[in-house]
Scaffold this motif. Sequence first.
Motif, PDB file in Angstrom:
ATOM      1  N   MET A 271       1.067  -1.022  -0.507  1.00  0.00           N
ATOM      2  CA  MET A 271       0.247   0.060  -0.456  1.00  0.00           C
ATOM      3  C   MET A 271       0.681   1.257  -0.495  1.00  0.00           C
ATOM      4  N   ASN A 272       0.417   1.995  -0.754  1.00  0.00           N
ATOM      5  CA  ASN A 272       1.183   3.492  -0.874  1.00  0.00           C
ATOM      6  C   ASN A 272       1.252   4.047   0.627  1.00  0.00           C
ATOM      7  N   LEU A 273       2.423   5.038   0.781  1.00  0.00           N
ATOM      8  CA  LEU A 273       2.687   5.619   1.713  1.00  0.00           C
ATOM      9  C   LEU A 273       2.186   6.873   1.693  1.00  0.00           C
ATOM     10  N   SER A 274       1.572   7.942   1.898  1.00  0.00           N
ATOM     11  CA  SER A 274       0.825   8.799   1.279  1.00  0.00           C
ATOM     12  C   SER A 274       1.303  10.079   2.147  1.00  0.00           C
ATOM     13  N   ALA A 275       1.792  11.073   2.329  1.00  0.00           N
ATOM     14  CA  ALA A 275       2.468  12.211   2.980  1.00  0.00           C
ATOM     15  C   ALA A 275       1.431  14.160   1.769  1.00  0.00           C
ATOM     16  N   ASN A 276       0.702  14.544   3.609  1.00  0.00           N
ATOM     17  CA  ASN A 276      -0.497  14.986   2.996  1.00  0.00           C
ATOM     18  C   ASN A 276      -0.061  16.415   3.518  1.00  0.00           C
ATOM     19  N   ASN A 277       1.077  17.967   3.223  1.00  0.00           N
ATOM     20  CA  ASN A 277       0.975  19.202   4.001  1.00  0.00           C
ATOM     21  C   ASN A 277       1.963  18.747   5.312  1.00  0.00           C
ATOM     22  N   LEU A 278       2.840  18.371   5.098  1.00  0.00           N
ATOM     23  CA  LEU A 278       3.680  18.330   6.496  1.00  0.00           C
ATOM     24  C   LEU A 278       4.604  19.675   6.662  1.00  0.00           C
ATOM     25  N   CYS A 279       3.922  20.152   7.756  1.00  0.00           N
ATOM     26  CA  CYS A 279       4.680  21.175   7.997  1.00  0.00           C
ATOM     27  C   CYS A 279       5.741  20.426   9.427  1.00  0.00           C
ATOM     28  N   LEU A 280       7.276  21.079   9.264  1.00  0.00           N
ATOM     29  CA  LEU A 280       7.690  21.492  10.967  1.00  0.00           C
ATOM     30  C   LEU A 280       8.598  21.894  10.375  1.00  0.00           C
ATOM     31  N   SER A 281       8.718  23.040  11.315  1.00  0.00           N
ATOM     32  CA  SER A 281       9.956  24.415  11.923  1.00  0.00           C
ATOM     33  C   SER A 281      10.392  23.758  13.348  1.00  0.00           C
ATOM     34  N   VAL A 282      11.243  24.521  13.739  1.00  0.00           N
ATOM     35  CA  VAL A 282      12.508  24.089  14.686  1.00  0.00           C
ATOM     36  C   VAL A 282      12.875  26.336  15.211  1.00  0.00           C
ATOM     37  N   ASP A 283      12.376  26.569  16.093  1.00  0.00           N
ATOM     38  CA  ASP A 283      13.199  27.524  15.945  1.00  0.00           C
ATOM     39  C   ASP A 283      12.302  29.195  15.053  1.00  0.00           C
ATOM     40  N   GLY A 284      11.248  28.892  14.989  1.00  0.00           N
ATOM     41  CA  GLY A 284      10.627  29.766  13.868  1.00  0.00           C
ATOM     42  C   GLY A 284      11.658  29.372  11.923  1.00  0.00           C
ATOM     43  N   VAL A 285      12.326  28.220  12.009  1.00  0.00           N
ATOM     44  CA  VAL A 285      12.820  27.862  10.779  1.00  0.00           C
ATOM     45  C   VAL A 285      12.367  26.599  10.286  1.00  0.00           C
ATOM     46  N   ASP A 286      11.689  27.064   9.013  1.00  0.00           N
ATOM     47  CA  ASP A 286      11.096  25.810   8.173  1.00  0.00           C
ATOM     48  C   ASP A 286      11.809  24.550   7.892  1.00  0.00           C
ATOM     49  N   HIS A 287      11.135  23.954   9.083  1.00  0.00           N
ATOM     50  CA  HIS A 287      12.259  22.541   7.813  1.00  0.00           C
ATOM     51  C   HIS A 287      11.719  21.826   7.164  1.00  0.00           C
TER      52      HIS A 287
END
Length: 362
Positions: free
Chosen positions: A1-17
């Motif tokens: 089965m597929n692995l689906s990522a949707n709109n994943l967001c992660l920021s550290v100390d105000g910096v978008d990773h």
Amino acid sequence: MNLSANNLCLSVDGVDHLENVTATFQPGRLHTVIGRTMAGKTTLLRVLAGLEKADSGSLTREGTDFLNIPVWRRNTAMVYQQFINYPHLNVFHNVAFPLKRAGLPRQEIQRRVRRSLASVGLADFEKRKPSQLSGGQQQRVAIARALARGTGILLLDEPLANLDYKLREQLRDEFKTLFSDQGDTIVIYTTTEPAEAMMLGDVVLVMHEGRILQTGTPQEVYERPATITVASIINDPPMNIFAGRIVGGQVTVAGFQATHVSAHLSDLPDGAYQFGLRATDVSLASTGVEGEVTFVEISGSETFVHVAVGESPFVVQVEGIHDVALGDLVKLRLRPDRLFAFDEKGTLMQTPSYGLASVEGR
């Protein structure tokens, strides 16, 4: 089965990773994620593995929310850029370690370990310690350990980055066969090397500053880069980019004027554009636009000549060793039939047709 990522967001100390990362990873296909250093590639793998927690978005497989599944239940294996082996254990026990922890029967452990070692060419190295192996062999041990687990998701974070050029070249060829034989396993491989991404990937994802800029087959991404940034990332050396105009059926770029607009650009309206040209489509010539040599790289089989034409820098890739020195004035011939056209914001407008003959300009 597929692995689906949707709109994943992660920021550290105000910096978008990671910024709204959306992608679908399919079983039985090798996905290469290419991007420059700090593009977010490792962060993405760590989120997929459960080693980092996304701030928002979803990650699903078989209808299950992966983000709420702990690391030890994700059935995921990860191979790092810096190979990690247990120095006090021999090769066999390095590969067997996670299987023993999982409580598998002895015969099953032996079967899996020997099969995975054979697949990476280390069948005769079972009794050696890591200190008795080369760097490439140690990385293969780490890969064999991941393969032996039989995981549903295999993540490889620039596994060849710390190896010498010849060894990387050798292992690339082996990896293509090895990873294409993983059945229903989802394989995701990160790299900064365009050649590696194109050679290994069934699907290529171009990543920059925490975002996925384009996804497609190697051919699609190479022949139709969605933006100037993509074109720069997937070409080595980066694609030459320079300003130009199309006016009245003529194209002028960096002081070079073709007598007619090439067929693939003929539908574009008059106006200003940014044009792209690969280093192999620029040549040193007896006539053409003049520029000054600013840098010369000699790799042995090829020479990369950096030339400044006014404010436009060019890289020319030529075969063999050429007697060119800093400060020399040289003439360049550009191939109008190989021009990529982007709008002023850097979005792709038109690509060349590689079936067209070269059109010489003056």
